[in-house]
Design a protein around this motif. Structure first.
Motif, PDB file in Angstrom:
ATOM      1  N   ASP A   1       0.317  -1.500   5.239  1.00 36.75           N
ATOM      2  CA  ASP A   1      -0.486  -0.282   5.379  1.00 36.75           C
ATOM      3  C   ASP A   1      -1.543  -0.209   4.279  1.00 36.75           C
ATOM      4  OD1 ASP A   1       0.189   3.323   5.513  1.00 36.75           O
ATOM      5  OD2 ASP A   1      -1.303   2.074   6.549  1.00 36.75           O
ATOM      6  N   HIS A   2      -1.985  -1.386   3.795  1.00 31.34           N
ATOM      7  CA  HIS A   2      -2.978  -1.413   2.722  1.00 31.34           C
ATOM      8  C   HIS A   2      -4.353  -1.736   3.293  1.00 31.34           C
ATOM      9  CE1 HIS A   2      -1.797  -5.486   3.388  1.00 31.34           C
ATOM     10  NE2 HIS A   2      -2.084  -6.000   2.216  1.00 31.34           N
ATOM     11  N   TRP A   3      -5.255  -2.342   2.551  1.00 34.44           N
ATOM     12  CA  TRP A   3      -6.591  -2.638   3.106  1.00 34.44           C
ATOM     13  C   TRP A   3      -6.420  -3.474   4.361  1.00 34.44           C
ATOM     14  CZ3 TRP A   3      -8.030   1.059   0.732  1.00 34.44           C
ATOM     15  CH2 TRP A   3      -8.565   1.147  -0.577  1.00 34.44           C
ATOM     16  N   LYS A   4      -7.108  -3.094   5.411  1.00 41.48           N
ATOM     17  CA  LYS A   4      -6.872  -3.696   6.741  1.00 41.48           C
ATOM     18  C   LYS A   4      -7.289  -5.168   6.804  1.00 41.48           C
ATOM     19  CE  LYS A   4      -5.451   0.257   7.127  1.00 41.48           C
ATOM     20  NZ  LYS A   4      -4.036   0.444   6.675  1.00 41.48           N
TER      21      LYS A   4
ATOM     22  N   ASP B   1       0.661  -0.877  10.325  1.00 39.26           N
ATOM     23  CA  ASP B   1       0.007   0.379  10.711  1.00 39.26           C
ATOM     24  C   ASP B   1      -1.457   0.106  11.060  1.00 39.26           C
ATOM     25  OD1 ASP B   1      -0.821   3.568   9.143  1.00 39.26           O
ATOM     26  OD2 ASP B   1      -0.276   3.095  11.210  1.00 39.26           O
ATOM     27  N   ASN B   2      -2.063   0.989  11.866  1.00 34.54           N
ATOM     28  CA  ASN B   2      -3.519   1.005  12.091  1.00 34.54           C
ATOM     29  C   ASN B   2      -4.090  -0.208  12.813  1.00 34.54           C
ATOM     30  OD1 ASN B   2      -3.232   2.071   8.823  1.00 34.54           O
ATOM     31  ND2 ASN B   2      -3.836   3.492  10.450  1.00 34.54           N
TER      32      ASN B   2
ATOM     33  N   GLY C   1       0.820  -1.209   0.000  1.00 39.42           N
ATOM     34  CA  GLY C   1       0.000   0.000   0.000  1.00 39.42           C
ATOM     35  C   GLY C   1       0.852   1.256   0.000  1.00 39.42           C
TER      36      GLY C   1
ATOM     37  N   TYR D   1       0.027   4.262  -1.526  1.00 38.94           N
ATOM     38  CA  TYR D   1      -0.810   5.482  -1.486  1.00 38.94           C
ATOM     39  C   TYR D   1      -0.008   6.615  -2.147  1.00 38.94           C
ATOM     40  CZ  TYR D   1      -4.117   9.031   0.097  1.00 38.94           C
ATOM     41  OH  TYR D   1      -5.003  10.078   0.146  1.00 38.94           O
TER      42      TYR D   1
ATOM     43  N   GLU E   1       1.189  -0.992  -5.136  1.00 41.37           N
ATOM     44  CA  GLU E   1       0.034  -0.082  -5.167  1.00 41.37           C
ATOM     45  C   GLU E   1      -0.832  -0.453  -6.373  1.00 41.37           C
ATOM     46  OE1 GLU E   1      -1.340   2.399  -3.194  1.00 41.37           O
ATOM     47  OE2 GLU E   1      -2.846   2.008  -4.731  1.00 41.37           O
ATOM     48  N   PHE E   2      -2.131  -0.774  -6.109  1.00 42.49           N
ATOM     49  CA  PHE E   2      -2.925  -1.226  -7.259  1.00 42.49           C
ATOM     50  C   PHE E   2      -3.822  -0.132  -7.830  1.00 42.49           C
ATOM     51  CE2 PHE E   2      -6.306  -3.706  -4.471  1.00 42.49           C
ATOM     52  CZ  PHE E   2      -6.777  -2.534  -3.931  1.00 42.49           C
TER      53      PHE E   2
ATOM     54  N   ARG F   1      -6.737  -7.208   4.578  1.00 43.49           N
ATOM     55  CA  ARG F   1      -5.815  -8.005   3.764  1.00 43.49           C
ATOM     56  C   ARG F   1      -4.501  -8.276   4.496  1.00 43.49           C
ATOM     57  NH1 ARG F   1      -7.321 -10.982  -0.175  1.00 43.49           N
ATOM     58  NH2 ARG F   1      -5.086 -11.038  -0.562  1.00 43.49           N
TER      59      ARG F   1
ATOM     60  N   GLY G   1       0.136  -2.991  -8.912  1.00 40.19           N
ATOM     61  CA  GLY G   1      -0.567  -4.266  -8.923  1.00 40.19           C
ATOM     62  C   GLY G   1      -0.997  -4.645  -7.528  1.00 40.19           C
TER      63      GLY G   1
ATOM     64  N   GLU H   1      -2.796   9.303  12.602  1.00 36.20           N
ATOM     65  CA  GLU H   1      -2.093  10.439  11.987  1.00 36.20           C
ATOM     66  C   GLU H   1      -2.896  11.737  12.078  1.00 36.20           C
ATOM     67  OE1 GLU H   1      -2.501   7.451  10.569  1.00 36.20           O
ATOM     68  OE2 GLU H   1      -3.440   7.571   8.624  1.00 36.20           O
TER      69      GLU H   1
ATOM     70  N   PHE I   1      -3.157   6.675  -7.710  1.00 34.27           N
ATOM     71  CA  PHE I   1      -2.285   6.880  -6.543  1.00 34.27           C
ATOM     72  C   PHE I   1      -0.834   6.609  -6.942  1.00 34.27           C
ATOM     73  CE2 PHE I   1      -5.929   5.517  -3.436  1.00 34.27           C
ATOM     74  CZ  PHE I   1      -6.602   6.693  -3.723  1.00 34.27           C
TER      75      PHE I   1
ATOM     76  N   SER J   1      -1.319  -6.948  -4.116  1.00 37.35           N
ATOM     77  CA  SER J   1      -0.401  -7.743  -3.282  1.00 37.35           C
ATOM     78  C   SER J   1      -0.618  -9.244  -3.497  1.00 37.35           C
ATOM     79  CB  SER J   1      -0.616  -7.391  -1.817  1.00 37.35           C
ATOM     80  OG  SER J   1      -2.005  -7.495  -1.484  1.00 37.35           O
TER      81      SER J   1
HETATM   82  C1  LIG Z   1      -5.258  -5.770  -1.310  1.00 39.42           C
HETATM   83  N1  LIG Z   1      -4.053  -5.579  -2.036  1.00 39.42           N
HETATM   84  C2  LIG Z   1      -3.527  -4.372  -2.348  1.00 39.42           C
HETATM   85  N2  LIG Z   1      -2.488  -4.349  -3.208  1.00 39.42           N
HETATM   86  C3  LIG Z   1      -1.941  -3.150  -3.549  1.00 39.42           C
HETATM   87  N3  LIG Z   1      -2.365  -1.961  -3.093  1.00 39.42           N
HETATM   88  C4  LIG Z   1      -3.405  -1.963  -2.243  1.00 39.42           C
HETATM   89  C5  LIG Z   1      -4.024  -3.149  -1.814  1.00 39.42           C
HETATM   90  N4  LIG Z   1      -5.016  -2.838  -0.940  1.00 39.42           N
HETATM   91  C6  LIG Z   1      -5.023  -1.495  -0.828  1.00 39.42           C
HETATM   92  N5  LIG Z   1      -4.053  -0.961  -1.614  1.00 39.42           N
HETATM   93  C7  LIG Z   1      -3.682   0.447  -1.711  1.00 39.42           C
HETATM   94  O1  LIG Z   1      -3.178   0.796  -0.406  1.00 39.42           O
HETATM   95  C8  LIG Z   1      -3.807   2.005   0.041  1.00 39.42           C
HETATM   96  C9  LIG Z   1      -4.861   1.667   1.024  1.00 39.42           C
HETATM   97  C10 LIG Z   1      -4.702   1.928   2.316  1.00 39.42           C
HETATM   98  C11 LIG Z   1      -5.794   1.606   3.282  1.00 39.42           C
HETATM   99  N6  LIG Z   1      -5.562   2.395   4.479  1.00 39.42           N
HETATM  100  C12 LIG Z   1      -6.590   2.789   5.213  1.00 39.42           C
HETATM  101  O2  LIG Z   1      -7.730   2.454   4.957  1.00 39.42           O
HETATM  102  C13 LIG Z   1      -6.306   3.697   6.336  1.00 39.42           C
HETATM  103  C14 LIG Z   1      -7.385   4.353   6.933  1.00 39.42           C
HETATM  104  C15 LIG Z   1      -7.196   5.240   7.986  1.00 39.42           C
HETATM  105  C16 LIG Z   1      -8.354   5.910   8.585  1.00 39.42           C
HETATM  106  C17 LIG Z   1      -8.462   6.010   9.965  1.00 39.42           C
HETATM  107  C18 LIG Z   1      -9.575   6.641  10.536  1.00 39.42           C
HETATM  108  C19 LIG Z   1     -10.555   7.189   9.717  1.00 39.42           C
HETATM  109  F1  LIG Z   1     -11.621   7.826  10.262  1.00 39.42           F
HETATM  110  C20 LIG Z   1     -10.444   7.098   8.334  1.00 39.42           C
HETATM  111  C21 LIG Z   1      -9.356   6.455   7.769  1.00 39.42           C
HETATM  112  C22 LIG Z   1      -5.897   5.496   8.465  1.00 39.42           C
HETATM  113  C23 LIG Z   1      -4.815   4.836   7.868  1.00 39.42           C
HETATM  114  O3  LIG Z   1      -3.532   5.051   8.290  1.00 39.42           O
HETATM  115  C24 LIG Z   1      -4.995   3.935   6.823  1.00 39.42           C
HETATM  116  O4  LIG Z   1      -3.898   3.290   6.308  1.00 39.42           O
HETATM  117  C25 LIG Z   1      -4.393   2.638  -1.209  1.00 39.42           C
HETATM  118  O5  LIG Z   1      -3.402   3.368  -1.872  1.00 39.42           O
HETATM  119  C26 LIG Z   1      -4.831   1.400  -1.991  1.00 39.42           C
HETATM  120  O6  LIG Z   1      -4.951   1.671  -3.373  1.00 39.42           O
END
Ligand SMILES: CNc1ncnc2c1ncn2[C@@H]1O[C@H](/C=C/CNC(=O)c2cc(-c3ccc(F)cc3)cc(O)c2O)[C@@H](O)[C@H]1O
Ligand SMILES: [Mg+2]
Length: 214
Positions: A141-144, A169-170, A66, A68, A90-91, A146, A117, A199, A95, A119
């Motif tokens: 730090d990607h979808w929680k 993270d988180n 992740g 971002y 990062e998929f 996962r 792509g 954060e 981003f 993970s």
């Molecule tokens: C599943 N496989 C994957 N492979 C590659 N990239 C992936 C991915 N899953 C998600 N991603 C990417 O990671 C990122 C996703 C991160 C998800 N993080 C959160 O949801 C998050 C959310 C909060 C948050 C906390 C409180 C709140 F009120 C609102 C949000 C705080 C954080 O620090 C977070 O990290 C994006 O860039 C997404 O496109």
């Protein structure tokens, strides 16, 4: 057409940070997120914990799940020893486009390989595509929901060795309950919670550091 938050974040970096100076890029993003628009970067408080773990591990190979906007990518890459490699997945293409520019502005692109792509698709291909045998450090730090399946996938693919460090993270907010239960109860991990805050807020959150015992 309307800009997106990542695009506005990138604009703040290009306006306020010095090219080739990773610390100024991190500072510009934190200032943007505090003063203008909140964004889900690991942030300055948890970022200091991330920094200390990176310095302690002194990793040759790092995987970030992740990217971002590339905030933690820049923090990690700027602390890597020479010849060390950080692969970040990062998929979301929008981003990824922003992250590449943030990473380039910081001048750390030589240490970073941003892979566009998912993970689940790329973890099984790490060895054949990048010649990585195992990761010294993984930053999740990607979808929680996962974190756990991807950790099991890394185990199955032999990407973790005795002493590999997972930093997640988180684990409190938004929370990763199944992952936390797994690393804290499994005999194959030694886990430690670093209490901090979400954060740019006063809400509790934290990082979980888990050592794979092999
Ligand atoms: C599943 N496989 C994957 N492979 C590659 N990239 C992936 C991915 N899953 C998600 N991603 C990417 O990671 C990122 C996703 C991160 C998800 N993080 C959160 O949801 C998050 C959310 C909060 C948050 C906390 C409180 C709140 F009120 C609102 C949000 C705080 C954080 O620090 C977070 O990290 C994006 O860039 C997404 O496109
Ligand atoms: Mg996060």
């Amino acid at each position: 057409t309307q800009s997106t938050r990542p695009q506005r974040l990138l604009g703040a970096v290009q306006k306020n940070a010095t090219r080739g100076d990773p610390r100024s890029v991190v500072q510009a993003i934190d200032q943007f997120c505090r003063q203008k628009e909140w964004a889900m970067n690991v942030g300055d408080e948890k970022g200091c914990i991330l920094d200390s773990v990176v310095s302690e591990v002194n990793p040759a190979t790092v995987l970030e799940l992740g990217t971002y906007c590339g905030y933690s990518t820049v923090r990690i890459a700027s602390r890597l020893p020479p010849h060390a490699k950080l692969i970040t997945l990062e998929f979301n293409p929008d981003f990824a486009v922003v992250a590449r520019q943030v990473i380039a502005w910081a001048g750390v692109e030589d240490k970073v390989h941003l892979v566009e792509g998912a993970s689940g698709d790329w973890i099984p291909k790490m060895t054949e595509q990048f010649g990585v045998k195992t990761f010294d450090l993984v930053f999740l730090d990607h979808w929680k929901d996962r974190y756990l399946p991807d950790t099991k996938l890394m185990e199955e693919c032999g990407l973790l060795r005795k002493g590999s460090i997972l930093l997640a993270d988180n684990v409190i907010c938004p929370g990763t309950p199944d992952y936390l239960e797994y690393v804290r109860s499994s005999a194959r991990y030694e886990s430690q919670y670093f209490k901090s805050h979400l954060e740019y807020t006063k809400v509790e959150d934290g990082l979980e550091k888990s050592v794979f015992l092999g």
